[in-house]
Design a protein around this motif. Structure first.
Motif, PDB file in Angstrom:
ATOM      1  N   CYS A 252       0.838  -1.209   0.000  1.00 24.43           N
ATOM      2  CA  CYS A 252       0.000   0.000   0.000  1.00 24.43           C
ATOM      3  C   CYS A 252       0.871   1.257   0.000  1.00 24.43           C
ATOM      4  O   CYS A 252       1.599   1.526   0.959  1.00 24.43           O
ATOM      5  N   PRO A 253       0.801   2.076  -1.054  1.00 25.11           N
ATOM      6  CA  PRO A 253       1.652   3.272  -1.118  1.00 25.11           C
ATOM      7  C   PRO A 253       1.218   4.348  -0.137  1.00 25.11           C
ATOM      8  O   PRO A 253       1.979   5.276   0.143  1.00 25.11           O
ATOM      9  N   ALA A 254      -0.019   4.231   0.387  1.00 25.47           N
ATOM     10  CA  ALA A 254      -0.488   5.239   1.347  1.00 25.47           C
ATOM     11  C   ALA A 254      -0.221   4.797   2.787  1.00 25.47           C
ATOM     12  O   ALA A 254      -0.681   5.440   3.732  1.00 25.47           O
TER      13      ALA A 254
ATOM     14  N   LEU B 204      -1.400   2.365   4.488  1.00 26.10           N
ATOM     15  CA  LEU B 204      -2.619   2.020   5.224  1.00 26.10           C
ATOM     16  C   LEU B 204      -2.574   0.546   5.632  1.00 26.10           C
ATOM     17  O   LEU B 204      -1.635  -0.175   5.254  1.00 26.10           O
TER      18      LEU B 204
ATOM     19  N   PRO C 254      -4.794  -2.185   4.651  1.00 26.05           N
ATOM     20  CA  PRO C 254      -5.968  -2.510   3.821  1.00 26.05           C
ATOM     21  C   PRO C 254      -6.853  -3.603   4.398  1.00 26.05           C
ATOM     22  O   PRO C 254      -8.075  -3.543   4.259  1.00 26.05           O
TER      23      PRO C 254
ATOM     24  N   LEU D 183      -9.084  -2.071   6.962  1.00 22.31           N
ATOM     25  CA  LEU D 183     -10.104  -1.269   6.281  1.00 22.31           C
ATOM     26  C   LEU D 183     -11.194  -2.180   5.724  1.00 22.31           C
ATOM     27  O   LEU D 183     -12.382  -1.881   5.794  1.00 22.31           O
TER      28      LEU D 183
ATOM     29  N   CYS E 291      -6.784   6.628   1.163  1.00 27.20           N
ATOM     30  CA  CYS E 291      -6.682   5.592   0.118  1.00 27.20           C
ATOM     31  C   CYS E 291      -6.865   6.242  -1.244  1.00 27.20           C
ATOM     32  O   CYS E 291      -7.847   6.945  -1.479  1.00 27.20           O
ATOM     33  N   ILE E 292      -5.920   6.035  -2.149  1.00 30.91           N
ATOM     34  CA  ILE E 292      -6.002   6.643  -3.481  1.00 30.91           C
ATOM     35  C   ILE E 292      -6.639   5.673  -4.482  1.00 30.91           C
ATOM     36  O   ILE E 292      -6.651   5.940  -5.675  1.00 30.91           O
ATOM     37  N   GLU E 293      -7.140   4.566  -3.991  1.00 26.32           N
ATOM     38  CA  GLU E 293      -7.824   3.574  -4.828  1.00 26.32           C
ATOM     39  C   GLU E 293      -6.933   3.075  -5.970  1.00 26.32           C
ATOM     40  O   GLU E 293      -7.390   2.868  -7.093  1.00 26.32           O
ATOM     41  N   CYS E 294      -5.644   2.909  -5.657  1.00 29.03           N
ATOM     42  CA  CYS E 294      -4.688   2.504  -6.696  1.00 29.03           C
ATOM     43  C   CYS E 294      -4.858   1.031  -7.075  1.00 29.03           C
ATOM     44  O   CYS E 294      -4.445   0.613  -8.153  1.00 29.03           O
ATOM     45  N   GLY E 295      -5.432   0.230  -6.182  1.00 27.48           N
ATOM     46  CA  GLY E 295      -5.692  -1.177  -6.500  1.00 27.48           C
ATOM     47  C   GLY E 295      -4.508  -2.106  -6.251  1.00 27.48           C
ATOM     48  O   GLY E 295      -4.603  -3.304  -6.531  1.00 27.48           O
ATOM     49  N   CYS E 296      -3.398  -1.584  -5.689  1.00 28.14           N
ATOM     50  CA  CYS E 296      -2.236  -2.453  -5.438  1.00 28.14           C
ATOM     51  C   CYS E 296      -2.609  -3.592  -4.491  1.00 28.14           C
ATOM     52  O   CYS E 296      -2.205  -4.748  -4.684  1.00 28.14           O
ATOM     53  N   CYS E 297      -3.383  -3.267  -3.451  1.00 29.86           N
ATOM     54  CA  CYS E 297      -3.723  -4.276  -2.445  1.00 29.86           C
ATOM     55  C   CYS E 297      -4.539  -5.411  -3.067  1.00 29.86           C
ATOM     56  O   CYS E 297      -4.244  -6.590  -2.848  1.00 29.86           O
TER      57      CYS E 297
ATOM     58  N   VAL F  64     -10.816  -2.755  -3.271  1.00 32.44           N
ATOM     59  CA  VAL F  64     -11.109  -1.354  -3.609  1.00 32.44           C
ATOM     60  C   VAL F  64     -12.622  -1.112  -3.646  1.00 32.44           C
ATOM     61  O   VAL F  64     -13.093  -0.040  -3.257  1.00 32.44           O
TER      62      VAL F  64
ATOM     63  N   TYR G  72     -13.683  -0.242  -0.326  1.00 29.10           N
ATOM     64  CA  TYR G  72     -13.302   1.120   0.105  1.00 29.10           C
ATOM     65  C   TYR G  72     -14.194   2.165  -0.558  1.00 29.10           C
ATOM     66  O   TYR G  72     -14.579   3.144   0.066  1.00 29.10           O
TER      67      TYR G  72
END
Ligand code: SF4
Ligand code: SF4
Length: 532
Positions: free
Chosen positions: A393-395, A397, A399, A402, A422-428, A439, A442
């Protein structure tokens, strides 16, 4: 790893927490120059293509409009103007499906084009902008309807006005374009590097002369060279640096790019201006140059049309309001039936329900994915608490936490765990071995929180209205009682000095008659006014 570390050190780069390597698939669309789309017969131009209030229409149905003419005026501070992208007849202002994850319709201006593509009279270019008041330049950018073209669509004039107490030390120009498949910024940098730098220079002026850092992922060597070459031709070298950054998704996220280029962290819940940084997309920089140096509003953008289902993927210069189906047809149609049609990239984009939806300012990509590109992940399994999602998670967080709280609809807890970072990047979701659509949880939780806030706001408004009504009723009751008291007192006081009972009675009857006559005259007058 050691090689990357030394590279980071040499180029004065930092790294952000997490991130993932994803197949970039850029080669599908980055080998051809940008092609200008032919004029469509019909343009559907949404009146809200930005974060903030919907613009207010200033044209009437049936009117002939010209290319570049203002269709809708920015309404409120956070809003953006909307212009006609070609000449023709305005045939409707009505709800139409627009590119939005909700799939809902929104108010659009519909133009039947006349094929003349005739320009309206444009404002004078501000080539001497260095001598102008910054507010005047910002107003031009606002008039031109420039918004963040990287996907966020925040009005650029607002972002370029951080306030008198905010000293901006760094302007970052975002050329990272980290989402797989998308290449429109890559092509823009290759073909319009000079315009991007001209826009960056205007922004540098508006922000009080900060340094400029331009970040480009190292999978775009031609763009990097084009920008470097263009910079060498300017006198901006003293305060501008172009840095090649390692390809790692999502390095193009605003907070991630700031971290990579400056080593600084944007605090949670804060915007970059709080730490003296403003970040702008390369497309927005070029649009600022068009607005200020040529007086041209934002009426078109470069869109990547790609995915293995598209017969001839490429980048197109597209008028805002052009239907997505036209773009696909221009790229040779489908090679095979797509399994998914997406607006944006595969990580952060959303599925398009309707191929007739129009291109808007933030729409950077139309992606048609085949079965092979979207393999079935299978049903979601239970979370095994492996922690992989937190690692990427780049933020920074948690996940999985959450996810648990979103699933339990515990809205206070999801906020405690900084859901809105959460920038909703979808990495998780990408690394989750249980294939949990994280996502989606979230997004659902964010919508629920917003709905709850809205409910709270409405309830507070209703409470204030109720209290105001109570105060008014109490006041009216006090006034009524005071009137009665005065009347009673005057009756009890008896006839005026020197008056007989008979005379006092007569005077009271006369006063009552006068009051009735006045009432009758007022009623007659009101009737006359209504008849008129
Ligand atoms: S990656 Fe998936 S399974 Fe692992 S902890 Fe996160 S949500 Fe649970
Ligand atoms: S989608 Fe949100 S929680 Fe998941 S990795 Fe990205 S920022 Fe973190």
């Amino acid at each position: 790893m050691a090689a990357i570390q030394s590279l980071l050190h040499r180029d004065r780069l930092w790294t952000f927490h997490g991130g993932i390597h994803v197949p970039d698939e850029k080669a599908l669309s980055n080998s051809r120059p940008v092609e200008v789309m032919p004029l469509p017969t019909r343009l559907v131009i949404p009146l809200q293509q930005h974060i903030g209030a919907t613009a207010r229409p200033v044209v009437t149905v049936g009117e002939r409009v010209l290319k570049g003419q203002l269709l809708a005026q920015a309404e409120g501070y956070v809003s953006a103007c909307i212009h006609a992208s070609s000449s023709g007849t305005l045939v409707a202002i009505e709800p139409h499906p627009v590119p939005h994850p909700s799939g809902l319709s929104a108010l659009c201006a519909v133009i039947e084009t006349d094929g003349e593509d005739a320009w309206t009279e444009l404002p004078e270019p501000m080539t001497h902008y260095g001598q102008l008041d910054v507010a005047e330049i910002r107003e031009r950018i606002r008039w031109a309807g420039v918004v963040g073209l990287g996907g966020a669509s925040f009005p650029t004039s607002v972002k370029l006005n951080p306030g008198p107490d905010q000293r901006i030390r760094t302007l970052i120009i975002n050329g990272a374009e980290c989402e797989p498949y998308i290449t429109c910024d890559d092509l823009l940098m290759r073909e319009r590097a000079g315009d991007i730098l001209a826009g960056a220079r205007i922004m540098h002026h508006l922000l009080g002369d900060p340094r400029i850092l331009i970040g480009i992922e190292d999978n775009k060597p031609e763009a990097f060279e084009a920008m470097r070459f263009a910079l060498a031709e300017t006198d901006m070298k003293g305060y501008t640096e172009i840095r090649s950054i390692p390809t790692l998704y999502p390095s193009g996220g605003e907070k991630q790019l700031i971290r990579i280029l400056t080593g600084e962290e944007v605090p949670t819940h804060a915007i970059p201006a709080r730490i003296g940084i403003v970040c702008q997309n390369v497309g927005s920089a070029a649009a600022v140059a068009d607005a200020v140096l040529e007086g041209r509003p934002l009426i078109s953008r470069v869109v990547t049309v790609t995915g293995r289902a598209i017969a001839e993927p490429r980048n197109l210069e597209v008028r805002i309001g052009t239907p997505v189906s036209d773009l696909i047809a221009h790229c040779g149609g489908y090679r095979e039936r797509p399994r998914k049609l997406v607006c944006g990239g595969p990580m952060m984009g959303f599925e398009i329900a309707h191929p007739e939806i129009p291109v808007t300012k933030p729409a950077n990509c139309v992606l048609a994915l085949t079965e092979a590109e979207t393999p079935d992940a299978g049903p979601a399994l239970a979370c095994i608490r492996c922690g992989r999602c937190a690692e990427v998670c780049p933020a920074k967080l948690l996940p999985q936490q959450l996810y648990w709280h979103a699933r339990a609809k515990d809205l206070d807890r999801v906020q405690d765990y900084n859901l809105f970072d959460c920038i909703e990047c979808g990495c998780c979701a990408q690394v989750c071995p249980s294939h949990i659509p994280l996502v989606q949880y979230y997004r659902y939780a964010k919508n629920e929180v917003w709905a709850r806030e809205e409910e709270k706001r409405k309830a507070e408004l209703a409470r204030m209205r109720h209290e105001a009504k109570q105060v008014r009723l109490e006041r009216q009751e006090r006034e009524r009682k005071a009137r009665l008291r005065r009347k009673k007192e005057s009756l009890e006081a008896g006839p005026e000095k020197g008056q007989t009972d008979q005379e006092a009675k007569k005077a009271a009857i006369e006063a009552a008659k006068q009051r009735a006559a006045a009432k009758k005259a007022a009623a007659a007058k009101a009737e006359e006014t209504n008849d008129a």
